[in-house]
Scaffold this motif. Structure first.
Motif, PDB file in Angstrom:
ATOM      1  N   GLY A 130      36.303  38.560  45.444  1.00 60.16           N
ATOM      2  CA  GLY A 130      37.456  39.060  44.700  1.00 60.16           C
ATOM      3  C   GLY A 130      37.954  38.119  43.615  1.00 60.16           C
ATOM      4  N   ILE A 131      37.184  37.086  43.294  1.00 60.85           N
ATOM      5  CA  ILE A 131      37.596  36.076  42.310  1.00 60.85           C
ATOM      6  C   ILE A 131      36.545  36.035  41.199  1.00 60.85           C
ATOM      7  CG2 ILE A 131      38.059  33.606  41.968  1.00 60.85           C
ATOM      8  CD1 ILE A 131      38.769  33.518  45.015  1.00 60.85           C
ATOM      9  N   PRO A 132      36.958  36.047  39.918  1.00 64.85           N
ATOM     10  CA  PRO A 132      35.981  35.977  38.835  1.00 64.85           C
ATOM     11  C   PRO A 132      35.279  34.616  38.773  1.00 64.85           C
ATOM     12  CG  PRO A 132      38.220  36.260  37.963  1.00 64.85           C
ATOM     13  CD  PRO A 132      38.327  36.199  39.441  1.00 64.85           C
ATOM     14  N   HIS A 133      33.955  34.656  38.597  1.00 67.02           N
ATOM     15  CA  HIS A 133      33.100  33.472  38.551  1.00 67.02           C
ATOM     16  C   HIS A 133      32.145  33.549  37.373  1.00 67.02           C
ATOM     17  CE1 HIS A 133      34.308  33.070  42.780  1.00 67.02           C
ATOM     18  NE2 HIS A 133      33.717  31.886  42.827  1.00 67.02           N
ATOM     19  N   VAL A 134      31.531  32.405  37.039  1.00 63.62           N
ATOM     20  CA  VAL A 134      30.390  32.329  36.130  1.00 63.62           C
ATOM     21  C   VAL A 134      29.382  31.359  36.748  1.00 63.62           C
ATOM     22  CG1 VAL A 134      31.602  32.893  33.975  1.00 63.62           C
ATOM     23  CG2 VAL A 134      31.485  30.501  34.735  1.00 63.62           C
ATOM     24  N   ALA A 135      28.093  31.589  36.463  1.00 64.05           N
ATOM     25  CA  ALA A 135      27.059  30.664  36.905  1.00 64.05           C
ATOM     26  C   ALA A 135      26.926  29.549  35.884  1.00 64.05           C
ATOM     27  CB  ALA A 135      25.733  31.403  37.069  1.00 64.05           C
TER      28      ALA A 135
END
Length: 140
Positions: A130-135
């Motif tokens: 439920g949390i925005p991420h980036v690789a």
């Protein structure tokens, strides 16, 4: 801060406690998503201030890379370079194990922190717990 690889059951419980406070209590990540099946085979790290656990993380190896995960610092201890210190120890362990690349999935609010440490964003935004991420990746 004194950072170290977890060696005892007590240290592991302390690392799990820091992670639970940050991710489950503060960020509302479901407990079953925070503590998962990968914990059993990961290398865990803990950071102490005067014998009080204040930071934690884990490291796994996959796809010829070290994968840095669950990096966290207690809220009242942030902004003191403790996150940077635990990252440096994790990167040193990746090199020690013979790997030359580090990768992580960063919460988007922490993306700039990781960029300052030399990480490059290699994905668009995605949701995890439920949390925005980036690789992100870094050549070591």
């Amino acid at each position: 801060m004194n950072t170290k690889i977890v060696e005892t059951k007590q240290e592991l419980e302390q690392a799990y406690h820091v992670r639970t406070v940050v991710f489950v209590e503060e960020q509302q990540v479901p407990p079953e998503e925070e503590l998962d099946e990968y914990d059993e085979h990961a290398i865990h790290f803990i950071g102490y201030i005067d014998e009080r656990p204040v930071a934690a993380s884990r490291l796994r190896f996959a796809d010829s890379s070290g994968k840095l995960e669950r990096i966290c610092v207690l809220k009242n201890e942030r902004g003191k370079s403790y996150g940077k210190m635990i990252m440096q120890q994790m990167e040193a362990e990746i090199k020690k194990q013979g790997y030359k690349k580090a990768k992580l999935n960063a919460q988007t609010h922490a993306e700039e922190f990781y960029k300052r440490l030399g990480y490059e964003t290699v994905s668009g935004e995605f949701m995890d717990a439920g949390i925005p991420h980036v690789a992100m990746v870094k050549e070591l």
